[in-house]
Design a protein around this motif. Structure first.
Motif, mmCIF file in Angstrom:
data_model
loop_
_atom_site.group_PDB
_atom_site.id
_atom_site.type_symbol
_atom_site.label_atom_id
_atom_site.label_comp_id
_atom_site.label_asym_id
_atom_site.label_seq_id
_atom_site.Cartn_x
_atom_site.Cartn_y
_atom_site.Cartn_z
ATOM 1 N N PHE A 167 0.953 -1.167 -0.059
ATOM 2 C CA PHE A 167 -0.011 0.124 -0.101
ATOM 3 C C PHE A 167 0.790 1.203 0.004
ATOM 4 N N ASP A 168 2.060 1.117 0.200
ATOM 5 C CA ASP A 168 2.963 2.305 -0.093
ATOM 6 C C ASP A 168 3.308 2.547 -1.427
ATOM 7 N N LEU A 169 2.640 1.876 -2.273
ATOM 8 C CA LEU A 169 3.017 1.863 -3.744
ATOM 9 C C LEU A 169 1.670 2.336 -4.515
ATOM 10 N N ILE A 170 0.589 2.280 -3.951
ATOM 11 C CA ILE A 170 -0.658 2.692 -4.559
ATOM 12 C C ILE A 170 -1.432 3.751 -3.624
ATOM 13 N N PRO A 171 -2.389 4.286 -4.379
ATOM 14 C CA PRO A 171 -3.113 5.279 -3.752
ATOM 15 C C PRO A 171 -3.915 4.924 -2.526
ATOM 16 N N SER A 172 -3.896 5.599 -1.298
ATOM 17 C CA SER A 172 -4.704 5.246 -0.005
ATOM 18 C C SER A 172 -6.172 5.074 -0.578
ATOM 19 N N SER A 173 -7.024 3.954 0.213
ATOM 20 C CA SER A 173 -8.377 3.631 -0.293
ATOM 21 C C SER A 173 -9.026 3.022 0.940
ATOM 22 N N ALA A 174 -10.665 3.086 0.919
ATOM 23 C CA ALA A 174 -11.021 2.365 2.127
ATOM 24 C C ALA A 174 -11.245 0.951 1.803
ATOM 25 N N ASN A 175 -10.877 0.871 0.346
ATOM 26 C CA ASN A 175 -11.236 -0.710 -0.219
ATOM 27 C C ASN A 175 -9.723 -1.281 -0.380
#
Length: 368
Positions: free
Chosen positions: A125-133
């Protein structure tokens, strides 16, 4: 609408609905969650198939693409094909670290943007946009109904390691790795995969434990491929050749049954990566053996500290050896019982086949 769940994988051994057979799935770490999901889905009138079967049904006109929800493993071609045909991209997941799933991690932003939910190790998740999903992956490792006998402490041998000889090393020449790094830098890729691969692999640490405890005859070694250590680094091969030969490593048909006869189990992940906690430590708890753990730098965020021995806490092998031999039976069994209690807790259930399947089913049905 009648929903069909399509589990998409490029592993041929699972295709043609084979992963839905428990006798097949139980042979592979983490796979039984799919059969548990299929069983749960059937009770709701939802069918589960593998991606290749779903594609055949759509092309034959027997299944509407819009009725299919895609559960994709890594960068499965079947998942992408179903999405292209009009299926719903529900979940993408990956049970491997960047060490063994380079292609997937190199395309992580692109792939996760397609799917409604991403279930991945924390570091991803350090490599992709933050998301509730974005959902942190808890590696499904045990069935809640299974019970294993706990062998008395005094009847156990000292230490065991159950691991295959799959020493990882870069497959590309140094010049090609440099060119790849330059290319990725120019393209602005936020992708520290090379750093993970080269600097954070733990195979060398595993070999150092074999060298120390094997030399003093304090451990047993199990696992495939140790009969040929030609894949090891030259220096390591020279140091370990006689030691490994004296250990006479063999395969064991049941890792948990074998481990249960020991006080301590060397439990090293293949790589140090945030959230990368696999079946290895859970297998130790099920076997009732104390894990000597090295792997996820944030392990204490996932597993209670009183259930394992943190290899990072020792300056050298002598210190570790001395600590292990100083542990009393009461303290040891307290750790074993703490591991058993964790598996029965709400947090522990997250690592069960049933818990993982329940979470995916919630994503499919919207139940909370």
């Amino acid at each position: 609408m009648t929903i069909t769940l399509a589990f998409c994988t490029d592993a041929a051994v699972f295709q043609q609905n084979k992963i839905l057979d428990e006798n097949v799935a139980r042979l592979y770490p983490g796979a039984l969650w799919v059969t548990r999901l299929a069983q749960s889905a059937e009770g709701r009138g939802i069918k589960t198939v593998t991606g290749d079967v779903a594609i055949s049904l759509i092309r034959s006109g027997s299944l509407k693409p819009s009725d299919v929800m895609v559960l994709q493993e890594e960068d499965s071609s079947h998942g992408f094909e179903l999405t292209r045909l009009g299926a719903q991209p529900l979940v993408v997941t990956c049970f491997e670290s960047p060490l063994y799933a380079r292609n997937f991690y190199s395309r992580l932003p692109e792939i996760t943007a397609i799917f409604r939910n991403s279930v991945l190790f924390r570091g991803a998740f350090d490599l992709i946009p933050s998301s509730a999903n974005n959902h942190i992956l808890h590696f499904p490792s045990f069935g809640v109904e299974t019970v294993h006998e706990i062998i008395p402490w005094s009847q156990r041998k000292f230490m065991v390691m159950v691991a295959a000889n799959k020493y990882w090393k870069p497959r590309r020449a140094a010049a090609r790795r440099l060119l790849a790094w330059i290319r990725d830098t120019v393209r602005g890729r936020k992708l520290p995969v090379s750093k993970v691969l080269i600097e954070q692999q733990l195979h060398d640490k595993r070999l150092s434990v074999i060298e120390y405890f094997g030399r003093i005859g304090a451990m047993d070694l199990y696992g495939p491929y140790w009969g040929d250590i030609g894949n090891l680094p030259t220096e390591g091969k020279k140091r370990l050749e006689g030691i490994i030969s004296s250990l006479r490593p063999s395969e064991c048909p049941d890792k948990r049954e074998t481990s249960s006869g020991y006080k301590f189990s060397v439990c090293f992940e293949n790589v140090s990566y945030p959230g990368y906690v696999t079946e290895k430590i859970i297998d130790c708890f099920k076997a009732g053996v104390i894990p000597i753990y090295l792997g996820a730098p944030d392990i204490a965020d996932f597993i209670p500290r009183d259930t394992f021995i943190d290899f990072r806490g020792f300056a050298n092998m002598d210190d570790l050896d001395g600590h292990l031999r100083s542990i009393s039976q009461d303290i040891a069994m307290g750790m074993v019982n703490a591991g058993q209690s964790f598996l029965q807790s709400k947090a522990g259930r997250e690592y069960s086949y049933e818990g993982f399947a329940e979470n995916v089913m919630q994503m499919a049905t919207g139940d909370r």
